[in-house]
Design an enzyme around this catalytic site. Structure first.
Site, PDB file in Angstrom:
ATOM      1  N   ASP A 161       1.393  -2.154   7.373  1.00  0.00           N
ATOM      2  CA  ASP A 161       1.471  -0.876   6.668  1.00  0.00           C
ATOM      3  C   ASP A 161       0.741   0.219   7.423  1.00  0.00           C
ATOM      4  O   ASP A 161       1.160   1.378   7.387  1.00  0.00           O
ATOM      5  CB  ASP A 161       0.920  -1.021   5.245  1.00  0.00           C
ATOM      6  CG  ASP A 161       1.969  -1.603   4.327  1.00  0.00           C
ATOM      7  OD1 ASP A 161       3.110  -1.121   4.370  1.00  0.00           O
ATOM      8  OD2 ASP A 161       1.667  -2.565   3.595  1.00  0.00           O
ATOM      9  N   ARG A 215       9.126   0.460   7.228  1.00  0.00           N
ATOM     10  CA  ARG A 215       9.175  -0.814   7.966  1.00  0.00           C
ATOM     11  C   ARG A 215      10.418  -1.640   7.651  1.00  0.00           C
ATOM     12  O   ARG A 215      10.710  -2.609   8.346  1.00  0.00           O
ATOM     13  CB  ARG A 215       7.887  -1.624   7.729  1.00  0.00           C
ATOM     14  CG  ARG A 215       7.623  -1.942   6.289  1.00  0.00           C
ATOM     15  CD  ARG A 215       6.173  -2.355   6.078  1.00  0.00           C
ATOM     16  NE  ARG A 215       5.996  -3.794   6.070  1.00  0.00           N
ATOM     17  CZ  ARG A 215       4.970  -4.414   5.515  1.00  0.00           C
ATOM     18  NH1 ARG A 215       3.998  -3.712   4.933  1.00  0.00           N
ATOM     19  NH2 ARG A 215       4.865  -5.710   5.538  1.00  0.00           N
ATOM     20  N   ARG A 262      -5.103 -11.593  -2.560  1.00  0.00           N
ATOM     21  CA  ARG A 262      -4.795 -10.171  -2.655  1.00  0.00           C
ATOM     22  C   ARG A 262      -4.163  -9.919  -4.024  1.00  0.00           C
ATOM     23  O   ARG A 262      -3.242 -10.638  -4.432  1.00  0.00           O
ATOM     24  CB  ARG A 262      -3.811  -9.754  -1.562  1.00  0.00           C
ATOM     25  CG  ARG A 262      -3.439  -8.292  -1.719  1.00  0.00           C
ATOM     26  CD  ARG A 262      -2.608  -7.792  -0.599  1.00  0.00           C
ATOM     27  NE  ARG A 262      -1.246  -8.294  -0.680  1.00  0.00           N
ATOM     28  CZ  ARG A 262      -0.336  -8.053   0.254  1.00  0.00           C
ATOM     29  NH1 ARG A 262      -0.656  -7.377   1.341  1.00  0.00           N
ATOM     30  NH2 ARG A 262       0.883  -8.504   0.130  1.00  0.00           N
ATOM     31  N   ARG A 290      -0.628 -13.572  -0.572  1.00  0.00           N
ATOM     32  CA  ARG A 290       0.174 -12.464  -1.128  1.00  0.00           C
ATOM     33  C   ARG A 290       0.623 -12.850  -2.540  1.00  0.00           C
ATOM     34  O   ARG A 290       1.729 -13.330  -2.746  1.00  0.00           O
ATOM     35  CB  ARG A 290       1.392 -12.206  -0.240  1.00  0.00           C
ATOM     36  CG  ARG A 290       1.074 -11.590   1.120  1.00  0.00           C
ATOM     37  CD  ARG A 290       2.369 -11.327   1.901  1.00  0.00           C
ATOM     38  NE  ARG A 290       2.175 -10.419   3.010  1.00  0.00           N
ATOM     39  CZ  ARG A 290       2.053 -10.808   4.286  1.00  0.00           C
ATOM     40  NH1 ARG A 290       2.086 -12.077   4.598  1.00  0.00           N
ATOM     41  NH2 ARG A 290       1.901  -9.902   5.238  1.00  0.00           N
ATOM     42  N   HIS A 342       9.018  -7.433   4.864  1.00  0.00           N
ATOM     43  CA  HIS A 342       8.534  -8.699   4.305  1.00  0.00           C
ATOM     44  C   HIS A 342       9.530  -9.823   4.528  1.00  0.00           C
ATOM     45  O   HIS A 342       9.160 -10.986   4.628  1.00  0.00           O
ATOM     46  CB  HIS A 342       8.188  -8.523   2.826  1.00  0.00           C
ATOM     47  CG  HIS A 342       6.902  -7.799   2.651  1.00  0.00           C
ATOM     48  ND1 HIS A 342       6.841  -6.465   2.339  1.00  0.00           N
ATOM     49  CD2 HIS A 342       5.622  -8.216   2.825  1.00  0.00           C
ATOM     50  CE1 HIS A 342       5.577  -6.090   2.301  1.00  0.00           C
ATOM     51  NE2 HIS A 342       4.817  -7.121   2.597  1.00  0.00           N
TER      52      HIS A 342
HETATM   53  C1  PEP Z   1      -0.008  -5.402   6.075  1.00  0.00           C
HETATM   54  O1  PEP Z   1       0.447  -4.371   5.569  1.00  0.00           O
HETATM   55  O2  PEP Z   1      -0.280  -5.512   7.284  1.00  0.00           O
HETATM   56  C2  PEP Z   1      -0.211  -6.607   5.247  1.00  0.00           C
HETATM   57  C3  PEP Z   1      -0.840  -7.660   5.719  1.00  0.00           C
HETATM   58  O3  PEP Z   1       0.310  -6.618   4.007  1.00  0.00           O
HETATM   59  P1  PEP Z   1       1.877  -6.725   3.708  1.00  0.00           P
HETATM   60  O4  PEP Z   1       2.579  -7.101   4.976  1.00  0.00           O
HETATM   61  O5  PEP Z   1       2.054  -7.747   2.644  1.00  0.00           O
HETATM   62  O6  PEP Z   1       2.223  -5.347   3.237  1.00  0.00           O
HETATM   63 MG    MG Z   2       0.468  -4.169   3.451  1.00  0.00          MG
END
Ligand code: PEP
Ligand code: MG
Length: 589
Positions: free
Chosen positions: A468, A478, A346, A310, A203
Site C-alpha cells: 500500500d 494496485r 492485523r 490478514r 491481493h
Molecule cells: C501492505 O500493504 O503491504 C500489506 C502488507 O498489507 P496488504 O497487502 O494486506 O494490504
Molecule cells: Mg496494506
C-alpha cells in the site's frame, strides 16, 4: 473481445503479462467465470445445440415463474425496496442481454448454456463497471444475482462435462479473480493460474504467491483467446504464457521447471539453520498468513513467528459475520500452533478489493475509501467483537495487535480507546487476557511515514506495508493492470520513505518490520538489510529464499551501496545499482 466473437484457432501463440509468482506450470487450460468458480465449459455436438438452447429457455422461464411468485407474495409490511428489487430483477431477466444473447453464444460457440450465460455476464459486469454513475454501477450486483438464479435453475439439468483432468494438471484461466476466489483455491490443487486483469501486488497476486503457484496477471484478452483443454505453459517468473506449445518448447520448459524444483529442494536444507548475516547480525524471518490453517506451512518453513495474520480473510466467502467465539477459536489456534512465538494479528482490512459478501466495494474509489481501520471505526460493534476475540486469545500465546492503514492521530486515539473499551468489558466479566499485549501500526500511507514521531510515541511497534505504501505514494491502484507499469518499488520517494521509517523507528527503540511483498522478494533483501531492517515478514513459501540471501550478506559492506540506490532517480540506473549490490558478495562467495 465481445463474448460472441469467435476465439482464435489452436495455433501456438504467446502472451505477455506480469509474472506474479515464481515457477513454471505446464498443464491444460481450465476456463472459469466470475459468477461461479465451478461453472464448467464444454462443447455441445451440433445435433444437440437445439436441445441446449431449449434447456436455457426452460431455466429462464422457471426463474420468471419464481420471480412472479415472489412478487405476488411480498408480505404487507415489507420494505418498499423489496418490491422494487424484485421488479428490477424481473425486468433484467426479460432484457435480451440476458435472455437472448446467451442463446446466440450457444449456437455460435457450440458451448454449454451455463458457460454462455456467464460469458455474457462477465461482459455485462465489465460494462457496468465502466459506468460513471455510482448507482447504475452498483446495479451490476443485481445482474449477478439474476444470473445466479438462472444458473441454479440449470443445475443438475446439464450434460456431464468431458471427463475432467486431474486438478494438478489444470491451469485456471479467468478474466479476473477476487481474493475471495483465491481463498477457495486453497481447497484445490491447480497447477497455476492466469488472469486478464490485476496488478502484481493485488491481493489476488499475493495469494498466488502464498500458494506457491506459478501465475500471471494482466494478460488482457487471454480468457477470450484460450479454449478449454488447450495446453499451456505458465512462466510465472517472466510473465510469459505460451498457448499450444510445440514439442521442442515443451521439452525446454520441462527442463527449466525441473531446475527450479531442484533449487527449491536445496533451499529446504536451510530450514533449521540460524538466520543471521555473515557478520553475525541476527535477522528475524516471520510469516504472513491468511487463514489459521496456513500456520502449519509457516512452522514448516521455520518461521520465527507470524508477522502478519490478514484476519479479514476469515470474513470472506460467507453470508454472515464470524462471531466473537468463532474468531477467538481461530486466533487461539494460531497462537497455540506458534508455541509462544509472536503472532501479529492485523485487525480487519476490509474494503477495496476485499469486501464481505453482498457489500459493495466501498465508494467510487475503493482504495481511497472506507477501508481497513476507517471501516472498523465506522462499524464499532464489529470492531469491538474482533478486539475482544483477539484479547481473549492473547492469553494462549504472544499475540500482538496490528492496526492497518493508519494516517491520522485521531484514528490512533480512537483505536486505542476501542482497545481500552474491549479490555474494560473483559475486566468486568473477569475474562482473562494478556494485559501487556502490544499494539502496533502499519505504516502504509505516506502521511503516516511522514509524521512518524507521533506514531512512534503512541505505538509499541511498526510494520511497513510496502504494497500500500507504494500504491499510495505513486498514486497507482494496485489492482489495476493499466497502471501496473508505474509500479516501481525502487522509486526514490518509496525507498526514502521506507529507509527513513526504519531509521527513525530504530533510533526511537521501536521494533520495525516490513510485511509487504518487498520483504519476500529476494532482490530486495540486501537493500532492506542495508537500510537497517532486521525483521522481515513474508509468505512461508518465500522464507527460505530470503534466508539464503541473509546468510550470504555482510551488513558492513552493503550499507553505503544501499543508500546509493535510494538517491537514484533514473529507474534503469537504480535497477543496475541494485543488481550490483546483489551480485557483489555473491561474486566473492
Ligand atoms: C501492505 O500493504 O503491504 C500489506 C502488507 O498489507 P496488504 O497487502 O494486506 O494490504
Ligand atoms: Mg496494506
Amino acid at each position: 473481445m465481445k463474448p460472441n466473437e469467435s476465439p482464435e484457432t489452436s495455433a501456438s501463440f504467446t502472451l505477455q503479462g506480469a509474472g506474479v509468482s515464481g515457477g513454471i506450470a505446464i498443464g491444460h487450460a481450465h476456463l472459469v467465470s466470475t459468477a461461479r468458480l465451478e461453472v464448467a465449459h464444454y462443447e455441445i455436438p451440433s445435433h444437440e445445440i437445439d436441445a441446449e438452447v431449449a434447456r436455457f429457455d426452460r431455466a429462464i422461464a422457471q426463474v420468471e415463474g419464481e420471480l412472479s411468485a415472489l412478487q405476488a407474495n411480498v408480505p404487507p409490511g415489507a420494505p418498499l425496496e423489496m418490491k422494487a428489487i424484485l421488479n428490477l430483477h424481473a425486468m433484467l431477466l426479460k432484457d435480451s442481454a440476458l435472455s437472448a444473447v446467451p442463446r446466440e453464444l450457444i449456437r455460435n460457440r457450440r458451448c454449454n448454456a451455463e458457460w454462455a450465460l456467464t460469458q455474457q455476464l462477465d461482459y455485462l459486469v465489465a460494462q457496468f463497471e465502466e459506468m460513471e454513475d455510482p448507482y447504475l454501477r452498483e446495479r451490476k450486483q443485481d445482474v449477478v444475482q439474476v444470473v445466479e438464479r438462472v444458473l441454479a435453475a440449470m443445475l443438475g439439468t446439464g450434460h456431464a462435462p468431458a471427463a475432467p483432468s486431474h486438478e494438478e494438471d489444470l491451469i485456471v484461466v479467468a478474466h479476473d479473480l477476487s481474493p475471495a476466489d483465491m481463498i477457495l483455491f486453497k481447497q484445490h490443487r491447480y497447477a497455476g493460474f492466469v488472469t486478464d486483469l490485476g496488478g502484481v501486488t493485488s491481493h489476488t497476486a499475493i495469494l498466488a504467491r502464498s500458494l506457491a503457484l506459478p501465475a500471471i496477471v494482466g494478460l488482457h484478452h487471454a480468457r477470450g483467446m484460450i479454449r478449454e483443454g488447450e495446453t499451456l505453459i505458465v512462466d510465472g517468473r517472466e510473465g510469459v504464457l505460451i498457448v499450444n506449445p510445440g514439442e521442442r518448447v515443451l521439452a525446454e520448459y520441462r527442463e527449466r521447471a525441473r531446475r527450479i524444483e531442484s533449487e527449491r529442494e536445496k533451499l529446504k536444507r536451510l530450514r533449521s539453520s540460524r538466520s543471521a548475516t555473515l557478520d553475525g547480525v541476527p535477522v528475524e524471518l516471520l510469516a504472513n498468513i491468511e487463514l489459521p490453517q496456513d500456520v502449519e506451512e509457516a512452522a514448516e518453513a521455520g518461521a520465527m513467528g507470524i508477522g502478519l495474520f490478514r484476519s479479514e480473510f476469515l470474513f470472506l466467502n460467507r453470508d454472515d459475520l464470524p462471531s466473537e467465539d468463532e474468531q477467538f477459536e481461530a486466533y487461539r489456534k494460531v497462537a497455540d500452533a506458534m508455541h509462544g512465538r509472536p503472532v501479529t494479528i492485523r485487525t480487519l482490512d476490509l474494503g477495496a478489493d476485499k469486501s464481505i459478501n453482498g457489500a459493495d466495494r466501498g465508494g467510487p474509489n475503493p482504495a481511497l475509501g472506507l477501508r481497513a481501520i476507517r471501516f472498523c471505526l465506522a462499524e464499532p460493534q464489529m470492531f469491538l467483537t474482533q478486539l475482544r476475540a483477539i484479547l481473549r486469545a492473547s492469553r494462549y500465546g504472544k499475540i500482538r495487535l496490528l492496526i492497518p492503514m493508519l494516517a491520522h492521530a485521531h484514528e490512533v486515539e480512537q483505536t486505542l480507546a476501542a482497545v481500552r473499551q474491549a479490555r474494560e468489558m473483559l475486566d468486568d466479566q473477569r475474562i482473562p487476557y494478556d494485559h501487556r499485549i502490544q499494539i502496533g501500526g502499519m505504516i502504509e500511507v505516506p502521511a503516516a511515514a511522514l509524521s512518524l514521531p507521533y506514531f512512534l510515541k503512541k505505538l509499541d511497534f511498526l510494520s511497513i506495508g510496502t504494497n500500500d505504501l507504494i500504491q499510495y505514494t505513486l498514486a497507482i491502484d494496485r489492482t489495476d493492470d493499466t497502471v501496473a507499469h508505474l509500479y516501481n518499488p525502487l522509486h526514490p520517494a518509496v525507498l526514502q520513505l521506507i529507509a527513513q521509517t526504519i531509521r527513525r523507528a530504530k533510533r526511537a527503540g521501536t521494533p520495525v518490520a516490513v510485511c509487504g511483498e518487498m520483504a519476500g522478494d529476494s532482490m530486495m533483501t540486501r537493500l532492506l538489510l542495508g537500510f537497517g531492517l532486521r525483521e522481515f515478514s513474508m509468505h512461508p513459501a518465500q522464507l527460505l529464499a530470503i534466508k539464503n540471501e541473509v546468510l550470504r550478506t555482510r551488513i558492513m559492506e552493503i550499507e553505503k551501496a544501499a543508500a546509493r540506490v535510494t538517491r537514484e532517480h533514473d529507474p534503469v540506473r537504480a535497477r543496475a545499482l541494485l543488481d550490483k549490490l546483489n551480485a557483489w558478495e555473491r561474486g566473492r562467495d
